[in-house]
Write an enzyme that holds these catalytic residues in place. Structure first.
Site, PDB file in Angstrom:
ATOM      1  CE  LYS A  48     -14.647 -75.924 -36.141  1.00 32.77           C
ATOM      2  NZ  LYS A  48     -15.545 -75.311 -36.433  1.00 32.77           N
TER       3      LYS A  48
HETATM    4  N1  PMP Z   1     -19.264 -74.039 -40.860  1.00 36.80           N
HETATM    5  C1  PMP Z   1     -18.058 -73.295 -40.705  1.00 36.80           C
HETATM    6  C2  PMP Z   1     -18.066 -72.120 -41.114  1.00 36.80           C
HETATM    7  C3  PMP Z   1     -17.980 -74.175 -39.151  1.00 36.80           C
HETATM    8  O1  PMP Z   1     -16.967 -73.017 -37.673  1.00 36.80           O
HETATM    9  C4  PMP Z   1     -18.478 -74.679 -38.640  1.00 36.80           C
HETATM   10  C5  PMP Z   1     -18.936 -75.717 -36.401  1.00 36.80           C
HETATM   11  N2  PMP Z   1     -17.602 -76.259 -36.963  1.00 36.80           N
HETATM   12  C6  PMP Z   1     -19.925 -75.560 -39.027  1.00 36.80           C
HETATM   13  C7  PMP Z   1     -20.445 -74.659 -40.386  1.00 36.80           C
HETATM   14  C8  PMP Z   1     -21.047 -76.456 -38.371  1.00 36.80           C
HETATM   15  O2  PMP Z   1     -20.325 -78.082 -38.438  1.00 36.80           O
HETATM   16  P1  PMP Z   1     -20.385 -78.644 -37.999  1.00 36.80           P
HETATM   17  O3  PMP Z   1     -22.261 -79.051 -38.046  1.00 36.80           O
HETATM   18  O4  PMP Z   1     -19.678 -80.185 -38.042  1.00 36.80           O
HETATM   19  O5  PMP Z   1     -20.310 -78.008 -36.257  1.00 36.80           O
END
Ligand code: PMP
Length: 306
Positions: free
Chosen positions: A157
């Site tokens: 991220k």
């Molecule tokens: N894909 C992306 C590109 C994201 O930014 C997120 C949000 N964090 C997700 C998927 C979903 O991840 P999570 O369920 O861990 O929030």
């Protein structure tokens, strides 16, 4: 958005106005930051706030840090303790969104990852729904492509990588859609701008594999387990073609912000009946109980703040 009153900054909790960086900060110039996003859910009956799967969120954050050659001097446990202390300082009694943000903090010119100082900050804000039509979202397929893992680590991220998501989201919204799904370079469905994606075909729940440049979502992992264990549904990770989106029975997005968002139209074509389907409806019901600590079986995922 209301501003936070405090933030964790340079090793302690300070008034938000003191959590500031200089304009020469490396991360601000080159996008060399990593971040997380998790939720705290308020449980009215228990007068308690529960962090949802914080250790998993911080494990992913520290994996992003590792890829970016950051040494934060923290563990998932120490970061969870800091977050609890920050929330207690803020005193929130409502649902919140928590943003840990680590960054290359040196104030220098020069693109690189090595020989730079690292820092981490955390702040929290009250938060409700993220996708406005979360029971009937209309998605398009973006003309942008999802960043490839050989360009910027897709499973990290990473701040700079979110420029890709910003292009995807803005173009979709300006064209009148709620969200967009984005394809990999080889044309398979990867995910939404900030959500993972699931479709239902003939009673089977299908989602792209972690090797299709997705962020390895915590909500994705949660939904896969709940579908299998609570609904007895088969869950398959495989490539998804674009036109499968047009003919599937149900489609939904998952993410910390989006939670479980039903997609009922793709590129002006109704998904299934054109209304939120039965599997999406059931998963949303179960998910909403689980995140608030209302299903004893999953209480390990709920970490109390107060
Ligand atoms: N894909 C992306 C590109 C994201 O930014 C997120 C949000 N964090 C997700 C998927 C979903 O991840 P999570 O369920 O861990 O929030």
């Amino acid at each position: 958005m209301a501003l936070p009153k405090h933030a964790y900054f340079r090793g302690k909790i300070v008034p938000y106005s003191e959590a500031r960086v200089g304009v020469a900060t490396h991360a601000l110039n080159y996008g060399t930051s990593i971040f997380g996003g998790m939720r705290g859910y308020w449980n009215e009956e228990e007068q308690q706030m529960f962090l949802f799967r914080p250790y998993d969120h911080f494990r992913r954050l520290l994996n992003s840090a590792k890829m970016m050659l950051m040494d934060l001097g923290h563990t998932p446990e120490s970061l969870t303790e800091v977050t609890k202390e920050l929330l207690r300082t803020e005193g929130y009694k409502e649902d919140v969104y928590i943003r840990p943000l680590a960054f290359k903090a040196s104030e220098v010119i020069g693109v690189r990852l090595h020989n730079l100082e690292d820092d981490i900050t955390i702040f929290c804000v009250p938060f409700g729904t993220y996708v406005s039509n979360d029971t009937n979202a209309h998605c398009t397929v973006s003309s942008w492509r999802r960043i490839d893992d050989n360009m910027i680590p897709a499973r990290g991220k990473i701040g700079g990588a979110y420029v890709n998501s910003a292009f995807i989201k803005t173009d979709a919204m300006r064209a009148g859609f709620d969200e967009a799904l984005v394809l990999t370079e080889d044309g398979h469905v990867s995910e939404g701008s900030a959500e993972n994606v699931f479709m239902v075909r003939d009673g089977v729940l299908i989602t792209p594999p972690v090797t299709d440049n997705i962020l390895e979502g915590i909500t994705r992992r949660t939904v896969m387990q709940l579908a299998r264990d609570e609904l007895g549904i088969e869950v398959v990770e495989r490539h998804i073609d674009r036109t499968e989106l047009y003919i599937c029975d149900e489609l939904f997005l998952t993410g910390t912000a989006a939670q479980i968002t039903a997609v009922t139209k793709v590129d002006h074509r109704p998904v299934g009946t054109g209304e939120m389907g039965p599997i999406t409806t059931k998963l949303r019901e179960i998910f909403n109980k689980v995140v608030r600590g209302k299903m004893p079986k999953y209480r390990d995922w709920n970490v109390p703040v107060y």
